[in-house]
Design an enzyme around this catalytic site. Structure first.
Site, PDB file in Angstrom:
ATOM      1  N   ASN A  68       1.202  -1.460  -0.010  1.00  0.00           N
ATOM      2  CA  ASN A  68       0.353   0.079  -0.135  1.00  0.00           C
ATOM      3  C   ASN A  68       1.064   1.055   0.123  1.00  0.00           C
ATOM      4  OD1 ASN A  68      -1.432   2.437   1.653  1.00  0.00           O
ATOM      5  ND2 ASN A  68      -3.317   0.769   2.207  1.00  0.00           N
ATOM      6  N   ASP A  70       0.285   4.792  -0.581  1.00  0.00           N
ATOM      7  CA  ASP A  70      -0.686   5.837   0.393  1.00  0.00           C
ATOM      8  C   ASP A  70       0.273   6.790   0.870  1.00  0.00           C
ATOM      9  OD1 ASP A  70      -3.069   4.685  -0.527  1.00  0.00           O
ATOM     10  OD2 ASP A  70      -4.375   4.277   1.290  1.00  0.00           O
ATOM     11  N   HIS A  71       0.874   6.219   2.085  1.00  0.00           N
ATOM     12  CA  HIS A  71       1.755   6.947   3.013  1.00  0.00           C
ATOM     13  C   HIS A  71       2.646   7.807   1.535  1.00  0.00           C
ATOM     14  CE1 HIS A  71       0.133   6.297   6.702  1.00  0.00           C
ATOM     15  NE2 HIS A  71       0.427   5.275   6.658  1.00  0.00           N
ATOM     16  N   ARG A  79       3.157  19.137   1.043  1.00  0.00           N
ATOM     17  CA  ARG A  79       3.302  20.352   0.588  1.00  0.00           C
ATOM     18  C   ARG A  79       2.979  20.308  -0.773  1.00  0.00           C
ATOM     19  NH1 ARG A  79       8.744  22.012   1.205  1.00  0.00           N
ATOM     20  NH2 ARG A  79       9.038  21.888   3.273  1.00  0.00           N
ATOM     21  N   HIS A 104      -5.508   3.681  -2.130  1.00  0.00           N
ATOM     22  CA  HIS A 104      -6.860   3.943  -1.646  1.00  0.00           C
ATOM     23  C   HIS A 104      -7.595   5.621  -1.710  1.00  0.00           C
ATOM     24  CE1 HIS A 104      -9.931   4.163   2.329  1.00  0.00           C
ATOM     25  NE2 HIS A 104     -10.334   4.810   1.433  1.00  0.00           N
ATOM     26  N   ARG A 106      -9.756   8.231  -1.656  1.00  0.00           N
ATOM     27  CA  ARG A 106     -10.338   8.942  -0.557  1.00  0.00           C
ATOM     28  C   ARG A 106     -11.357   9.994  -1.342  1.00  0.00           C
ATOM     29  NH1 ARG A 106      -8.729   6.384   4.815  1.00  0.00           N
ATOM     30  NH2 ARG A 106     -10.748   8.255   5.242  1.00  0.00           N
ATOM     31  N   ARG A 110      -7.318  12.992   0.559  1.00  0.00           N
ATOM     32  CA  ARG A 110      -5.883  13.287   1.182  1.00  0.00           C
ATOM     33  C   ARG A 110      -4.646  12.726   0.562  1.00  0.00           C
ATOM     34  NH1 ARG A 110      -6.989  10.429   6.409  1.00  0.00           N
ATOM     35  NH2 ARG A 110      -9.297  10.944   6.700  1.00  0.00           N
ATOM     36  N   HIS A 111      -4.552  12.182   0.564  1.00  0.00           N
ATOM     37  CA  HIS A 111      -3.210  11.369  -0.375  1.00  0.00           C
ATOM     38  C   HIS A 111      -3.521  11.132  -1.853  1.00  0.00           C
ATOM     39  CE1 HIS A 111      -4.734   7.259   1.242  1.00  0.00           C
ATOM     40  NE2 HIS A 111      -4.600   8.233   2.687  1.00  0.00           N
ATOM     41  N   GLU A 131      -8.528  -0.061  -2.968  1.00  0.00           N
ATOM     42  CA  GLU A 131      -9.371   0.701  -2.183  1.00  0.00           C
ATOM     43  C   GLU A 131     -10.041   2.106  -2.032  1.00  0.00           C
ATOM     44  OE1 GLU A 131      -7.648   0.602   1.599  1.00  0.00           O
ATOM     45  OE2 GLU A 131      -6.240  -0.664   0.973  1.00  0.00           O
ATOM     46  N   THR A 161      -6.952   6.994   9.651  1.00  0.00           N
ATOM     47  CA  THR A 161      -6.613   5.863   8.778  1.00  0.00           C
ATOM     48  C   THR A 161      -8.703   4.469   8.840  1.00  0.00           C
ATOM     49  OG1 THR A 161      -5.417   3.827   8.112  1.00  0.00           O
ATOM     50  CG2 THR A 161      -5.104   4.152  10.196  1.00  0.00           C
ATOM     51  N   THR A 162      -8.499   3.746   7.949  1.00  0.00           N
ATOM     52  CA  THR A 162      -9.333   2.655   7.779  1.00  0.00           C
ATOM     53  C   THR A 162     -10.266   1.963   9.474  1.00  0.00           C
ATOM     54  OG1 THR A 162      -9.125   2.266   5.517  1.00  0.00           O
ATOM     55  CG2 THR A 162     -10.913   1.378   6.386  1.00  0.00           C
ATOM     56  N   GLU A 212     -11.641  -9.239   2.871  1.00  0.00           N
ATOM     57  CA  GLU A 212      -9.876  -8.800   3.613  1.00  0.00           C
ATOM     58  C   GLU A 212      -9.726  -8.466   4.943  1.00  0.00           C
ATOM     59  OE1 GLU A 212      -7.695  -5.399   1.707  1.00  0.00           O
ATOM     60  OE2 GLU A 212      -6.230  -5.270   3.478  1.00  0.00           O
ATOM     61  N   HIS A 251      -3.705  -4.229   7.126  1.00  0.00           N
ATOM     62  CA  HIS A 251      -3.825  -3.078   8.951  1.00  0.00           C
ATOM     63  C   HIS A 251      -3.220  -3.021   9.610  1.00  0.00           C
ATOM     64  CE1 HIS A 251      -5.832   0.269  10.191  1.00  0.00           C
ATOM     65  NE2 HIS A 251      -6.476   0.265   9.001  1.00  0.00           N
ATOM     66  N   GLY A 252      -2.320  -2.835  10.156  1.00  0.00           N
ATOM     67  CA  GLY A 252      -0.879  -2.996  11.350  1.00  0.00           C
ATOM     68  C   GLY A 252      -0.035  -4.105  11.580  1.00  0.00           C
ATOM     69  N   GLY A 273       1.093  -1.138   3.943  1.00  0.00           N
ATOM     70  CA  GLY A 273       1.946  -0.363   3.966  1.00  0.00           C
ATOM     71  C   GLY A 273       3.326   0.611   5.231  1.00  0.00           C
ATOM     72  N   HIS A 274       1.632   1.103   6.104  1.00  0.00           N
ATOM     73  CA  HIS A 274       2.321   1.647   7.000  1.00  0.00           C
ATOM     74  C   HIS A 274       4.311   1.945   7.541  1.00  0.00           C
ATOM     75  CE1 HIS A 274       2.361   4.596  10.436  1.00  0.00           C
ATOM     76  NE2 HIS A 274       3.299   3.916  10.731  1.00  0.00           N
TER      77      HIS A 274
HETATM   78  N1  PXP Z   1      -6.085  -2.851   3.963  1.00  0.00           N
HETATM   79  C1  PXP Z   1      -6.830  -1.721   3.779  1.00  0.00           C
HETATM   80  C2  PXP Z   1      -7.956  -1.842   3.968  1.00  0.00           C
HETATM   81  C3  PXP Z   1      -6.025  -0.603   4.454  1.00  0.00           C
HETATM   82  O1  PXP Z   1      -7.223   0.449   4.478  1.00  0.00           O
HETATM   83  C4  PXP Z   1      -5.254  -0.347   4.722  1.00  0.00           C
HETATM   84  C5  PXP Z   1      -4.389   1.358   5.135  1.00  0.00           C
HETATM   85  O2  PXP Z   1      -4.782   1.652   4.549  1.00  0.00           O
HETATM   86  C6  PXP Z   1      -4.094  -1.076   4.653  1.00  0.00           C
HETATM   87  C7  PXP Z   1      -4.711  -2.764   4.740  1.00  0.00           C
HETATM   88  C8  PXP Z   1      -2.960  -1.167   5.693  1.00  0.00           C
HETATM   89  O3  PXP Z   1      -2.390  -0.654   6.689  1.00  0.00           O
HETATM   90  P1  PXP Z   1      -1.199  -0.491   7.024  1.00  0.00           P
HETATM   91  O4  PXP Z   1      -0.999   0.981   6.592  1.00  0.00           O
HETATM   92  O5  PXP Z   1      -1.767  -0.984   8.568  1.00  0.00           O
HETATM   93  O6  PXP Z   1      -0.034  -1.478   7.008  1.00  0.00           O
END
Ligand code: PXP
Length: 299
Positions: A68, A70-71, A79, A104, A106, A110-111, A131, A161-162, A212, A251-252, A273-274
């Site tokens: 992911n 997005d970050h 910026r 994602h 949104r 935002r990103h 997403e 975040t979600t 998921e 997620h996480g 992602g993160h």
């Molecule tokens: N899956 C979904 C559906 C998400 O919304 C996200 C966060 O955007 C992720 C996975 C990835 O999560 P993380 O950034 O915590 O790894």
């Protein structure tokens, strides 16, 4: 009859099959690589029969990695400039072995921006997982972009975040039409849901191809509580498989907690992602400072 092949790992998503030969020796090789989902089930059935004859068990299905990005777009939007460009970073993620790229889009942009999604579809070599919230605006965009799959997520403007899974049970008819509409455009559809029995059953009834499973709670907990949540995710994966749903999770997930989720049998893909972007900063910052310092100090 005992076999010299002791461990077979198969990923139906990529068709990658690896065999570990000679018990005790961690030697793997790749038998074949096909990128055609539809032939996989038949191929797996034939291989399964052959292995039965040899007395070898298919012991594990390897999960793939969806990155992911997005970050990356978060930093650019801080910026409102052109760098870093998530499209470029998708290329790097693929070089590193990403099996798919997740973004994602949104409602508040935002990103990730619309331009990113269209360009990613044109440029990535793997698969695009879009997403999005189940809104009419997003439906129109998805039908123009034609990503490989769409993951429907709940969305609140004020969240960082979600926060939780999509409540598919409370929106059955609306989601049925929505999913049907995407499928008509040959887009496979996944539901990001909490690992609950009801949500899985309704995902099947609605017609999702994938689910998921939300691993956010697992990631936050520790000790025996985390173990309980892991068991819930394992049971949910089995239940969904029995219903014919392909199971992803995310997620996480990070470098400490991913192994147990990745080793769940039949786990298809992990979306992360993160922690990957955080790690990229940790291992890349020193080099980028060194390059800048060298520009300043050399003439
Ligand atoms: N899956 C979904 C559906 C998400 O919304 C996200 C966060 O955007 C992720 C996975 C990835 O999560 P993380 O950034 O915590 O790894």
């Amino acid at each position: 009859m005992t076999s010299w092949v002791t461990n077979i790992a198969i990923n139906p998503n990529t068709g990658l099959i690896s065999c570990q030969i000679f018990k005790g020796f961690f030697f793997k090789f790749y038998l074949l690589h096909i990128n055609n989902l539809s032939v996989c089930p038949f191929l797996l059935a034939i291989i399964g029969r052959l292995l039965d004859c040899l007395g070898t068990k298919i012991s594990k299905i390897m999960a793939t990695l969806g990155v992911n990005i997005d970050h990356i777009a978060n930093v650019r939007q801080a910026r409102k400039t052109v760098e870093p460009d998530p499209v470029q970073f998708a290329f790097l993620a693929e070089l590193g072995g990403a099996d798919s790229i997740t973004v994602h889009l949104r409602e508040d942009r935002r990103h990730i921006q619309d331009r990113d999604v269209f360009l990613l579809k044109e440029t990535i070599k793997t698969k695009l997982n879009l997403e999005m919230a189940a809104t009419e605006e997003m439906l129109e965009i998805a039908k123009k972009v034609l990503p490989n799959y769409v993951t429907l997520v709940p969305e609140k403007r004020e969240e960082v975040t979600t926060e939780g899974g999509l409540d598919v049970k409370s929106n059955v008819q609306y989601l049925k039409n929505f999913v049907g509409n995407l499928k008509e455009s040959n887009i496979e559809v996944s539901a990001f849901i909490d690992p609950f029995y009801d949500q899985i059953n309704y995902s099947k009834k609605i017609g999702f191809n994938f689910i998921e499973l939300h691993t956010g709670k697992y990631a936050e907990l520790s000790g025996s509580e985390q173990h309980k949540e892991l068991l819930r995710i394992i049971e949910s994966t089995h239940l969904a498989n029995d219903l014919g749903l392909v199971v992803n999770a995310g997620h996480g997930l990070n470098y400490n907690n991913v192994k147990k989720i990745a080793s769940i049998n039949n786990m298809n893909e992990l979306n992360i992602g993160h922690s990957i972007v955080a790690r990229a900063l940790a291992i890349g910052l020193e080099k980028s400072v060194r390059e800048m310092k060298s520009l300043i100090t050399s003439n």
